[in-house]
Scaffold this active site. Structure first.
Site, short mmCIF file in Angstrom:
data_model
loop_
_atom_site.label_atom_id
_atom_site.label_comp_id
_atom_site.label_asym_id
_atom_site.label_seq_id
_atom_site.Cartn_x
_atom_site.Cartn_y
_atom_site.Cartn_z
N ASP A 1 0.86 -1.27 -0.09
CA ASP A 1 0.13 0.14 -0.04
C ASP A 1 0.84 1.32 -0.13
O ASP A 1 2.26 1.20 0.09
CB ASP A 1 -1.03 0.23 1.18
CG ASP A 1 -2.30 0.71 0.81
OD1 ASP A 1 -3.31 0.42 1.74
OD2 ASP A 1 -2.21 1.88 0.19
N GLU B 1 -10.43 6.56 4.95
CA GLU B 1 -9.56 5.90 5.78
C GLU B 1 -9.50 6.36 7.28
O GLU B 1 -10.61 6.54 7.71
CB GLU B 1 -8.19 6.32 5.15
CG GLU B 1 -7.89 5.79 3.73
CD GLU B 1 -6.60 5.46 3.06
OE1 GLU B 1 -6.31 5.89 1.98
OE2 GLU B 1 -5.64 5.21 3.98
O1 LIG Z 1 -4.72 5.22 -3.53
C1 LIG Z 1 -3.91 4.16 -3.43
C2 LIG Z 1 -4.06 3.29 -2.24
C3 LIG Z 1 -5.44 2.58 -2.12
O2 LIG Z 1 -5.52 1.81 -2.95
C4 LIG Z 1 -5.51 2.02 -0.54
O3 LIG Z 1 -6.69 1.27 -0.32
C5 LIG Z 1 -5.38 2.94 0.63
O4 LIG Z 1 -5.05 2.19 1.52
C6 LIG Z 1 -4.57 4.03 0.24
N1 LIG Z 1 -4.21 5.26 1.12
C7 LIG Z 1 -3.73 5.94 0.52
C8 LIG Z 1 -3.08 7.26 1.01
N2 LIG Z 1 -3.63 8.11 -0.01
C9 LIG Z 1 -3.25 9.66 0.55
C10 LIG Z 1 -3.89 10.38 -0.47
C11 LIG Z 1 -3.57 11.83 -0.41
C12 LIG Z 1 -2.41 12.27 0.38
C13 LIG Z 1 -2.11 11.25 1.40
C14 LIG Z 1 -2.13 9.96 1.22
C15 LIG Z 1 -3.29 5.43 -0.91
N3 LIG Z 1 -3.92 4.25 -0.78
#
Ligand SMILES: OC[C@@H]1[C@@H](O)[C@H](O)[C@@H](O)c2nc(CNc3ccccc3)cn21
Length: 607
Positions: free
Chosen positions: A286, A495
């Site tokens: 992840d 999340e």
């Molecule tokens: O988006 C990619 C992955 C996703 O597939 C997972 O299910 C999830 O756990 C996951 N969390 C993030 C963190 N995303 C994020 C977005 C913007 C700023 C900081 C973190 C990315 N991803």
């Protein structure tokens, strides 16, 4: 060139071995690297032999970018990858977890919490197929979906991404959505091997392996305390189904099992998933999953790289710090800490997926599919999914006739509540942005209010809308309204931002329920939420109660059943608790005292 790996008539394994034998360590480690699109310039893709690029939540080529812009962005990166010495195509991935939610004007389907209530695998398969077409419309061949979490505690901020608390319901939906997304494995096809039927399908990703839905008090990314027997019985079943359905990739969970980080768990990733279940696709980490193996994050990073790659993660989602990852992994191989055989296993798996899905033959997005994005047939399918996902929890007070189905012909009706006219709220998280949005300008869709207006428009019924009517208004007008529809619930979240220990309906929801329903107007309350909420205090005061979950863009699916054009068929896929003090509480528990039990759902007496 005449190289064997470029010949699609060659057997799969011959192509893999021929290409692998030609690759340098830098090219191999490049294949194991997935970077975020905002860093993926042609020079970086080419220079580091990048094997994969992703859009994180909300990461788009431009605000409200049309399909054509997406295709052009992906193809520009792909031209860079194809220009490398061996011309290995890169794989672009995105979270299409309820339709292509990041993309402006895509069809947004109900989130999984609602789909689980449909108990309709054929419907869910069609949703997979429609989602694949909309993803391909933007030139993307890979999705980080389905989430096959078995959410055991609704205090978890990602519970809405889970189809059910019951692993059998999650298995049923998993076994449907994967062939929908990837295409059906032919009768004579190999089961258990990665499969993607063609260029109107996408490679899927079952996530998050394993036990993501079982953490203590639903705390996101935390620890799942469970015996191996319980882990196998509750959280592992969907992975059996996913592997049998030929899922191409599996994403590892941020969470831990009995104190061991999943991203470092050799026993579960290698011994169990790869050797026991014989999963042949690739395992992906992840977002910054290696950094998050330690606390503080990124502490002794090279050790995290060692543990993650040896556990047997094959591709690393390293959105920004890819040079550090590449340097560290290169050093670990050069000094013998990580054997080349582990690197070769990872690269074989990645190449197996890329060859199987036809990426070498069709590396570029197909602009002719642009019309698939948000097309009416997909919106109709989403509307049907909304209808099938709604659960009728109460209809009529004791001794009174049921309120639903609402009559379309009524003098004047009141529609109230924060979620009645808010497209962003009804879509929830992972919509246009990572966390989701409020308001009605985020994308194309129909609010619940507009669905109600359309349902009654030819019947001479006046619709009065007030987001938050005050007591005086209700007192002065209560005799004037035939009935009210009150739509309240949770704001969007994703999340950890959705972790919640009290699960009360956020204000002003309760106030609006009290003012309207307690003010003498017969009222139907529609709850828009990612999970069951604490509703016991209000149930007595309302005439009807409907769980609508996170329905997405097609709000007419809600009015379709409120007015009886279609019956209520949804059945709870999650236990509806009385109070949070009871949690966790799931069907099958010895102590089970729900407000509404798993499987509950009323029908309309006229249906
Ligand atoms: O988006 C990619 C992955 C996703 O597939 C997972 O299910 C999830 O756990 C996951 N969390 C993030 C963190 N995303 C994020 C977005 C913007 C700023 C900081 C973190 C990315 N991803």
């Amino acid at each position: 060139g005449g190289a064997r790996y470029k010949d699609p008539r060659q057997p799969l394994n011959r192509r893999i071995e021929d290409l692998l034998a030609r690759m340098t360590l830098a090219e191999k480690i490049g294949q194991m690297s997935q970077i975020e699109r905002e860093n993926a310039t042609a020079d970086v893709v080419r220079g580091y032999f990048v094997g994969s690029v992703l859009s994180g939540g909300g990461s788009v080529p431009a605000p409200q970018a049309p399909a054509e812009a997406w295709v052009e962005m992906v193809n520009e990166m792909q031209r860079a990858a194809m220009s490398t010495r061996l011309g290995i195509p890169m794989l672009y991935g995105i979270d299409a977890v309820h339709g292509h939610g990041n993309v402006y004007k895509a069809t947004v389907f109900p989130h999984n919490v609602g789909l689980g209530c449909t108990r309709d695998p054929e419907l869910v398969k069609k949703i997979g197929a429609a989602t694949a077409l909309e993803v391909r419309a933007t030139g993307i061949p890979y999705v980080f979906a389905p989430c096959v979490a078995v959410c055991r505690d609704p205090r978890w901020g990602r519970c809405y991404e889970s189809y059910s608390e019951d692993p059998r319901v999650v298995q049923q939906m998993t076994s449907s959505i994967i062939p929908g997304l990837q295409g059906e494995i032919p009768a004579n096809g190999r089961r258990g091997a990665p499969f993607v039927a063609g260029q109107r399908n996408v490679a899927a990703c079952s996530k998050h392996y394993v036990g993501d839905g079982g953490t203590t008090r639903g705390i996101n990314e935390n620890n799942t305390a469970a015996s191996f027997h319980e882990l196998l019985g509750v959280h592992m079943p969907p992975y059996y189904s996913a592997v049998i359905q030929g899922v191409s990739t599996v994403m590892v969970s941020f969470s831990s099992w009995n104190g061991v980080k999943m991203h470092a768990n050799h026993f579960l990733v290698t011994d169990f998933l790869k050797n026991r279940l014989r999963f042949r696709g690739f395992v992906i980490s992840d977002w910054r999953g290696l950094d998050k193996m330690t606390s503080p994050e990124h502490d002794d990073y090279i050790t995290s790289v060692k543990l993650g790659i040896l556990a047997a993660i094959d591709m690393v989602m390293i959105p920004y710090t890819y040079t550090e990852f590449i340097d560290d992994l290169t050093a670990l191989v050069r000094n013998g800490t990580i054997p080349m055989s582990r690197i070769d296993d990872a690269v074989r798996r990645i190449l197996r997926v890329k060859f199987t899905m036809g990426l070498f033959e069709d590396p570029y997005g197909d602009p002719s599919l642009a019309g698939e994005l948000g097309k009416p047939e997909h919106r109709e399918l989403a509307r049907e999914a909304v209808r099938r996902s709604l659960v009728l929890l109460k209809n009529g007070k004791p001794g009174q006739k049921p309120l639903l189905p609402l009559p379309k012909k009524a003098g004047r009706i009141l529609v109230a509540g924060s979620h009645a006219d808010n497209l962003g709220y009804q879509c929830g998280g992972w919509t246009i942005t990572w966390q989701g949005l409020g308001g009605n300008n985020l994308t194309a869709g129909t609010t619940i209010l507009n669905g109600i207006k359309r349902a009654v428009q030819d019947h001479g019924t006046e619709v009065v809308y007030s987001e938050s009517p005050d007591a005086g208004f209700v007192q002065r007008n209560k005799g004037r309204f035939d009935y009210a529809v009150v739509v309240v619930g949770e704001p969007p979240y994703a999340e950890s931002f959705g972790d919640n220990l009290n699960l009360t309906i956020p204000e002003p929801g309760p106030s609006v329920i009290r003012v309207v329903c307690g003010g003498g107007i017969r009222c139907a309350v529609v709850l828009v939420s990612g999970r069951p909420l604490a509703v016991e205090p209000y149930v007595g005061a309302v005439d009807a109660l409907v769980a609508a979950w996170l329905p997405g863009t097609e709000g007419e699916g809600v009015s379709d059943v409120l007015f009886g054009d279609y019956g209520f068929t949804g059945k709870l896929a999650r236990t509806w608790f009385r109070s949070v003090e009871q949690l966790p509480m799931n069907v099958g528990d010895a102590r089970y005292d729900p407000l509404f039990p798993f499987g509950f759902g009323l029908g309309l007496e006229t249906q």
